[in-house]
Each structure stands twice: as C-alpha cells, then as structure tokens.
Design a protein around this motif. Structure first.
Motif, short mmCIF file in Angstrom:
data_model
loop_
_atom_site.label_atom_id
_atom_site.label_comp_id
_atom_site.label_asym_id
_atom_site.label_seq_id
_atom_site.Cartn_x
_atom_site.Cartn_y
_atom_site.Cartn_z
N PRO A 123 -11.65 1.95 -8.66
CA PRO A 123 -12.17 1.23 -7.49
C PRO A 123 -11.07 0.62 -6.60
CG PRO A 123 -13.53 0.76 -9.38
CD PRO A 123 -12.36 1.57 -9.89
N GLU A 124 -10.01 0.10 -7.20
CA GLU A 124 -8.96 -0.53 -6.40
C GLU A 124 -8.14 0.46 -5.59
OE1 GLU A 124 -7.60 -0.75 -10.80
OE2 GLU A 124 -9.49 -0.86 -9.69
N GLY A 125 -8.28 1.76 -5.87
CA GLY A 125 -7.58 2.78 -5.11
C GLY A 125 -8.45 3.50 -4.10
N ARG A 126 -9.75 3.25 -4.15
CA ARG A 126 -10.67 3.95 -3.25
C ARG A 126 -10.52 3.42 -1.82
NH1 ARG A 126 -15.52 3.65 -7.71
NH2 ARG A 126 -14.39 4.96 -9.21
N GLY A 127 -10.66 4.32 -0.87
CA GLY A 127 -10.54 3.94 0.53
C GLY A 127 -9.09 3.86 1.00
N SER A 128 -8.16 4.23 0.14
CA SER A 128 -6.73 4.15 0.48
C SER A 128 -6.13 5.50 0.80
CB SER A 128 -5.96 3.53 -0.69
OG SER A 128 -5.99 4.42 -1.81
N GLY A 129 -6.93 6.56 0.74
CA GLY A 129 -6.41 7.91 0.93
C GLY A 129 -5.91 8.55 -0.34
N VAL A 170 -13.41 5.99 -15.07
CA VAL A 170 -14.27 6.56 -14.02
C VAL A 170 -15.38 7.41 -14.60
CG1 VAL A 170 -14.32 8.10 -12.02
CG2 VAL A 170 -12.48 6.42 -12.26
N PHE A 171 -15.02 8.38 -15.45
CA PHE A 171 -16.03 9.32 -15.92
C PHE A 171 -16.86 8.78 -17.08
CE2 PHE A 171 -12.84 12.35 -14.09
CZ PHE A 171 -13.58 12.66 -12.97
N VAL A 172 -16.21 8.23 -18.09
CA VAL A 172 -16.93 7.79 -19.28
C VAL A 172 -17.65 6.47 -19.04
CG1 VAL A 172 -16.72 7.21 -21.73
CG2 VAL A 172 -15.36 9.08 -20.78
N ALA A 173 -16.92 5.46 -18.55
CA ALA A 173 -17.53 4.14 -18.36
C ALA A 173 -18.43 4.09 -17.13
CB ALA A 173 -16.44 3.07 -18.26
N GLU A 174 -17.94 4.55 -15.98
CA GLU A 174 -18.68 4.43 -14.73
C GLU A 174 -19.82 5.45 -14.62
OE1 GLU A 174 -17.18 4.73 -10.33
OE2 GLU A 174 -15.71 3.56 -11.46
N LEU A 225 0.02 6.45 -7.88
CA LEU A 225 0.41 5.05 -8.04
C LEU A 225 0.34 4.37 -6.68
CD1 LEU A 225 2.98 6.74 -9.90
CD2 LEU A 225 2.35 4.61 -11.01
N LEU A 226 -0.39 3.28 -6.63
CA LEU A 226 -0.51 2.47 -5.42
C LEU A 226 0.25 1.19 -5.67
CD1 LEU A 226 -1.81 2.41 -2.59
CD2 LEU A 226 -3.82 1.33 -3.64
N ASN A 239 0.81 -1.21 0.00
CA ASN A 239 0.00 0.00 0.00
C ASN A 239 0.85 1.27 0.00
OD1 ASN A 239 -2.48 -1.31 -0.14
ND2 ASN A 239 -2.54 -1.59 2.06
N GLU A 240 1.94 1.25 -0.77
CA GLU A 240 2.77 2.44 -0.93
C GLU A 240 2.11 3.35 -1.96
OE1 GLU A 240 7.18 3.98 -2.30
OE2 GLU A 240 6.64 1.89 -2.64
N LEU A 241 1.77 4.57 -1.53
CA LEU A 241 1.10 5.53 -2.39
C LEU A 241 2.10 6.62 -2.80
CD1 LEU A 241 -1.53 6.58 -3.68
CD2 LEU A 241 -1.96 7.81 -1.53
N VAL A 242 2.22 6.82 -4.10
CA VAL A 242 3.09 7.86 -4.65
C VAL A 242 2.23 8.76 -5.54
CG1 VAL A 242 5.06 8.34 -6.16
CG2 VAL A 242 5.13 6.38 -4.59
N ILE A 243 2.33 10.06 -5.31
CA ILE A 243 1.63 11.04 -6.15
C ILE A 243 2.71 11.85 -6.86
CG2 ILE A 243 0.00 12.97 -6.25
CD1 ILE A 243 -1.28 10.47 -5.04
#
Length: 154
Positions: free
Chosen positions: A88-94, A27-31, A53-54, A4-8
């Motif tokens: 979705p796989e990055g949600r809830g991770s900050g 996210v925007f077009v498909a979801e 990047l997670l 869970n290493e997050l790099v921005i």
C-alpha cells in the motif's frame, strides 16, 4: 523527509529474496487471501526476481520466467511476467509501471520477442495502458478471475 526515489533492481541475495517473499505474502496471501501453498511455486528459483525500493525501503516486486525453460525446454522467445505486487505505501507512486518496464527491459536483454502475463481482471486497465492486449477466455487462478495478456517487444 521522503524524496520518493524509486529504484528497481534484480534481487541480489538472500535478504532481497526475503523481501520479495514478504511483499508477495502481504499482498497475495494476507490481502487477497491466496492460499500460501499456491503463492510460491517451482518457477520461483528459476525466475528473475525484481525488487522495487522507494526511498530505500522495499515496496514492490515482480518476476520474469522464461516460459520455454520453465516448461522443461531449453528456453523460449516469450517471458512470463508474474507475481506483480506493490505494498500500500508504494501504490500510486509509479512503482507498478516501473516494475513492468523493468521486466520488459530484461526480457529484451534475454532475447524474448514478447511478454505474457495473467492479469487479475480488476487490473486490466493498468496493463492495457502499458501496451498489453487481453486474449482468450477468463479463468480462475487461486479463486480470482484472470485473463491472458501479451505485449510484443519488437
């Protein structure tokens, strides 16, 4: 094993920009069913594009636009945060909050005194927790209710 290493970071090359647009498309077009012709605009080439990047995998993005320059001027005192998207796989991770803070840091570096955004109304609480204040009337963007929000950086 996930650490869970997050790099921005700022998108650095064509590969990073491709990841930015894949995330936004997902996210925007498909979801959210935003028409693809409304998702990409003439502000993209002049914006600072960020990539989250997670564990080394792209999961989120956001952009910062100089409002004055984007509107044909020479630059302004306010930045516009936009196109915040987290898979979705990055949600809830900050990831979302980290992307917003990265935009604010970049806005300070660029001399902006505030950051504005157009928040989908379901996300108001998220932005309020990060210090943003809603103002004005609700409006539709791509058929989705939004409100203007702002956060002073001084």
């Amino acid at each position: 094993m996930s650490t869970n290493e997050l790099v921005i970071r700022l998108a650095e090359d064509a590969r990073d920009l491709a990841a930015v647009f894949v995330i936004r498309g997902a996210v925007f077009v498909a979801e959210q069913e935003v028409p693809i012709e409304e998702e990409w605009d003439d502000r993209d080439p002049v914006a600072d594009q960020f990539l989250a990047l997670l564990d080394g995998v792209p999961v989120g993005t956001v952009r910062l636009v100089d409002q004055g320059a984007a509107d044909g001027g020479t630059g302004g005192v306010s930045g516009l945060l936009g196109r915040l998207a987290v898979l979705p796989e990055g949600r809830g991770s900050g990831t979302g909050a980290a992307l917003v803070r990265a935009v604010e840091e970049r806005a300070r570096e660029r001399g902006f005194s505030s950051v504005e955004l157009h928040a989908q109304t379901h996300a108001l609480g998220f932005y309020e927790r990060l210090g943003y204040t809603a103002h004005g009337e609700e409006f539709l963007d791509a058929g989705i209710p939004h409100l203007h929000m702002v956060r002073r950086l001084d």
